[in-house]
Design a protein around this motif. Structure first.
Motif, PDB file in Angstrom:
ATOM      1  N   LYS A   1      11.652 -30.966 -14.278  1.00 33.70           N
ATOM      2  CA  LYS A   1      10.284 -31.487 -14.284  1.00 33.70           C
ATOM      3  C   LYS A   1       9.721 -31.702 -12.879  1.00 33.70           C
ATOM      4  N   ASN A   2      10.513 -31.348 -11.855  1.00 25.33           N
ATOM      5  CA  ASN A   2      10.102 -31.492 -10.458  1.00 25.33           C
ATOM      6  C   ASN A   2       9.835 -32.949 -10.076  1.00 25.33           C
ATOM      7  N   LEU A   3      10.692 -33.844 -10.563  1.00 24.59           N
ATOM      8  CA  LEU A   3      10.558 -35.264 -10.264  1.00 24.59           C
ATOM      9  C   LEU A   3      11.626 -35.699  -9.259  1.00 24.59           C
ATOM     10  N   PHE A   4      11.284 -36.672  -8.410  1.00 24.24           N
ATOM     11  CA  PHE A   4      12.293 -37.296  -7.550  1.00 24.24           C
ATOM     12  C   PHE A   4      13.257 -38.081  -8.444  1.00 24.24           C
ATOM     13  N   THR A   5      14.543 -37.803  -8.320  1.00 25.12           N
ATOM     14  CA  THR A   5      15.526 -38.414  -9.212  1.00 25.12           C
ATOM     15  C   THR A   5      16.319 -39.517  -8.529  1.00 25.12           C
ATOM     16  N   GLY A   6      16.923 -39.195  -7.386  1.00 23.32           N
ATOM     17  CA  GLY A   6      17.691 -40.207  -6.671  1.00 23.32           C
ATOM     18  C   GLY A   6      18.802 -40.767  -7.518  1.00 23.32           C
ATOM     19  N   CYS A   7      18.826 -42.096  -7.648  1.00 23.88           N
ATOM     20  CA  CYS A   7      19.898 -42.768  -8.393  1.00 23.88           C
ATOM     21  C   CYS A   7      19.533 -43.075  -9.836  1.00 23.88           C
ATOM     22  N   VAL A   8      18.429 -42.522 -10.343  1.00 27.00           N
ATOM     23  CA  VAL A   8      18.127 -42.649 -11.771  1.00 27.00           C
ATOM     24  C   VAL A   8      19.111 -41.763 -12.525  1.00 27.00           C
TER      25      VAL A   8
ATOM     26  N   ASN B   1      27.077 -41.216  -5.094  1.00 28.86           N
ATOM     27  CA  ASN B   1      25.767 -41.044  -5.737  1.00 28.86           C
ATOM     28  C   ASN B   1      24.788 -40.305  -4.840  1.00 28.86           C
ATOM     29  N   GLU B   2      23.756 -39.783  -5.462  1.00 28.73           N
ATOM     30  CA  GLU B   2      22.648 -39.191  -4.720  1.00 28.73           C
ATOM     31  C   GLU B   2      21.987 -40.245  -3.840  1.00 28.73           C
ATOM     32  N   ARG B   3      21.306 -39.790  -2.817  1.00 34.30           N
ATOM     33  CA  ARG B   3      20.530 -40.690  -1.965  1.00 34.30           C
ATOM     34  C   ARG B   3      19.519 -41.451  -2.814  1.00 34.30           C
ATOM     35  N   MET B   4      19.400 -42.745  -2.584  1.00 35.81           N
ATOM     36  CA  MET B   4      18.445 -43.557  -3.338  1.00 35.81           C
ATOM     37  C   MET B   4      17.049 -43.336  -2.746  1.00 35.81           C
ATOM     38  N   TYR B   5      16.164 -42.798  -3.582  1.00 39.45           N
ATOM     39  CA  TYR B   5      14.844 -42.397  -3.101  1.00 39.45           C
ATOM     40  C   TYR B   5      13.795 -43.498  -3.171  1.00 39.45           C
TER      41      TYR B   5
ATOM     42  N   VAL C   1       5.829 -36.354   3.202  1.00 37.53           N
ATOM     43  CA  VAL C   1       6.864 -36.186   2.184  1.00 37.53           C
ATOM     44  C   VAL C   1       8.050 -35.397   2.757  1.00 37.53           C
ATOM     45  N   LYS C   2       7.763 -34.417   3.610  1.00 36.74           N
ATOM     46  CA  LYS C   2       8.841 -33.659   4.248  1.00 36.74           C
ATOM     47  C   LYS C   2       9.697 -34.569   5.127  1.00 36.74           C
ATOM     48  N   ILE C   3       9.057 -35.503   5.830  1.00 40.44           N
ATOM     49  CA  ILE C   3       9.806 -36.453   6.653  1.00 40.44           C
ATOM     50  C   ILE C   3      10.704 -37.318   5.775  1.00 40.44           C
ATOM     51  N   TRP C   4      10.168 -37.807   4.673  1.00 40.34           N
ATOM     52  CA  TRP C   4      10.977 -38.623   3.763  1.00 40.34           C
ATOM     53  C   TRP C   4      12.157 -37.835   3.198  1.00 40.34           C
ATOM     54  N   ARG C   5      11.915 -36.553   2.878  1.00 39.29           N
ATOM     55  CA  ARG C   5      12.943 -35.741   2.239  1.00 39.29           C
ATOM     56  C   ARG C   5      13.922 -35.127   3.222  1.00 39.29           C
ATOM     57  N   ARG C   6      13.454 -34.738   4.415  1.00 43.70           N
ATOM     58  CA  ARG C   6      14.262 -33.902   5.291  1.00 43.70           C
ATOM     59  C   ARG C   6      14.658 -34.510   6.638  1.00 43.70           C
ATOM     60  N   SER C   7      14.094 -35.632   6.991  1.00 45.80           N
ATOM     61  CA  SER C   7      14.539 -36.242   8.243  1.00 45.80           C
ATOM     62  C   SER C   7      15.920 -36.858   8.041  1.00 45.80           C
ATOM     63  N   TYR C   8      16.628 -37.091   9.131  1.00 44.90           N
ATOM     64  CA  TYR C   8      17.978 -37.631   9.022  1.00 44.90           C
ATOM     65  C   TYR C   8      17.997 -39.141   8.900  1.00 44.90           C
ATOM     66  N   ASP C   9      17.112 -39.815   9.614  1.00 42.22           N
ATOM     67  CA  ASP C   9      17.213 -41.276   9.671  1.00 42.22           C
ATOM     68  C   ASP C   9      15.941 -42.019   9.275  1.00 42.22           C
ATOM     69  N   VAL C  10      14.986 -41.321   8.626  1.00 38.23           N
ATOM     70  CA  VAL C  10      13.771 -41.990   8.140  1.00 38.23           C
ATOM     71  C   VAL C  10      13.850 -42.083   6.623  1.00 38.23           C
ATOM     72  N   PRO C  11      13.975 -43.290   6.055  1.00 38.09           N
ATOM     73  CA  PRO C  11      14.092 -43.427   4.600  1.00 38.09           C
ATOM     74  C   PRO C  11      12.724 -43.400   3.924  1.00 38.09           C
ATOM     75  N   PRO C  12      12.657 -43.010   2.647  1.00 40.99           N
ATOM     76  CA  PRO C  12      11.430 -43.192   1.880  1.00 40.99           C
ATOM     77  C   PRO C  12      11.209 -44.685   1.659  1.00 40.99           C
TER      78      PRO C  12
END
Length: 348
Positions: A110-117, A204-208, A228-239
């Motif tokens: 469904k193209n949803l952010f899943t994380g720890c769900v 677990n997956e990264r908590m989004y 959104v790219k920064i949240w998804r692809r940066s190393y040390d910037v969390p959403p």
């Protein structure tokens, strides 16, 4: 017969093709005619050919290409291919490490952010898990680690239904004394036919954070694709209120080094079924990738990656291809011998 498989940058994209009559087992190694392993920043090319034999085996060509822009400097020189002298003259203890990113989940679909769900696999994810199992059906597995999330556990369980050894994966419940007592197996013979499965939230997956459950495209439209790219692809910037990759790596690598690595050192063959970011973190540790290199690493769902732990080092072997094992470079002599034993057991 042809096979084409995409695995992650740093692990690679490889294609192999062959006709019927592919030789198997230790005989594969005597037929390795040439190996070319140029490796530089941005690309890795592996090529090998099997000369025709009296078994009418056609020439086989394999290519291996890694598209990451960074170098992979953690594996030893034989991590990227096999030569005719790949195995030492004297026996040496080695252990297999298999990493599998879970198959497609219903929220991936469904193209949803899943994380720890905790979302289960989709129908396609089930197919991917079964295919992953076929790829590793000739590789020994003594212990399985998964995350605490159902999609990773489903992937491991479904994959093991395809293993030729037919051992049953059994989840170890250690959350209480009662759980330990109630799940005890009293038959030693049955114990021999089981594989312990340990679950760990550290894998677990990264908590989004506040992105969990949001549609990825709609989120990009709202906040802008760059953010959104920064949240998804940066190393040390969390959403927002979530984990960065660095935070995920801290827990995943700590667990791997403290819990999994001792098992490998003891000669146990390990399967880890986990997630894109927790596995990227572990691969960063195994291959000594930089923070820039790891953010460019892509892992396909349901594609197993094989490492060998030997003499205290992790050697990357690629992606095994299952029953036909066309990519002979992926197996060491010990793993090929194990596969031969499985073949003989069927004939007996």
């Amino acid at each position: 017969m042809a096979a084409s498989t995409c695995v992650s940058p740093g692990v690679g994209t490889w294609t192999s093709s062959s006709k019927t009559g592919q030789p198997r087992g230790l005989s594969d190694y005597s037929r390795l005619a040439s190996v070319s392993v140029p490796f530089k920043r941005g690309s890795l090319v592996f090529s090998s050919s099997l000369a025709p034999s009296t078994q009418k085996c056609s020439r086989t060509h394999l290519s291996f290409h890694a598209s990451t822009s960074g170098s992979s400097n953690g594996a030893s020189s034989d991590a990227h291919g096999v030569t005719a002298t790949d195995a030492p003259s004297a026996p040496s203890t080695e252990a297999a490490l298999i990493l599998i990113r879970h198959g497609e989940s219903l929220w991936n679909q469904k193209n949803l952010f899943t994380g720890c769900v905790d979302v289960p696999l989709s129908q396609q994810g089930v197919v991917e898990a079964l295919e992953a199992g076929k790829r590793i059906c000739d590789i020994p597995v003594d212990i399985i680690y998964t995350s605490a999330l159902i999609r990773a556990q489903m992937t491991a369980m479904l994959a093991m239904t395809q293993h030729r050894k037919k051992k049953v994966p059994t989840v170890l419940h250690t959350e209480s004394d009662r759980a330990i007592e109630w799940s005890k197996i009293f038959s030693e013979a049955t114990k021999e036919e089981t594989i312990p499965v340990l679950t760990a939230w550290e894998l677990n997956e990264r908590m989004y954070g506040e992105l969990q459950g949001l549609n990825k495209k709609e989120t990009a439209d709202k906040f802008g694709p760059e953010q959104v790219k920064i949240w998804r692809r940066s190393y040390d910037v969390p959403p927002p209120n979530g984990e960065s990759l660095a935070m995920c790596a801290e827990r995943a690598v700590k667990y791997f080094s403290e819990q999994v690595e001792p098992q490998l050192a003891a000669g146990k063959n390990v399967l880890i079924s986990a997630h894109g970011n927790s596995l990227r973190s572990i691969i960063m540790y195994l291959d000594k990738l930089t923070s820039q290199e790891v953010i460019e690493l892509e892992l396909s769902t349901g594609i197993p990656m094989l490492y060998v732990f030997k003499r205290g080092k992790f050697i990357r072997r690629g992606s095994p291809t299952g029953p036909t094992v066309q990519g002979v470079y992926a197996l060491t002599r010990s793993l090929a011998a194990y596969r031969d034993q499985l073949d003989k057991a069927i004939l007996e």
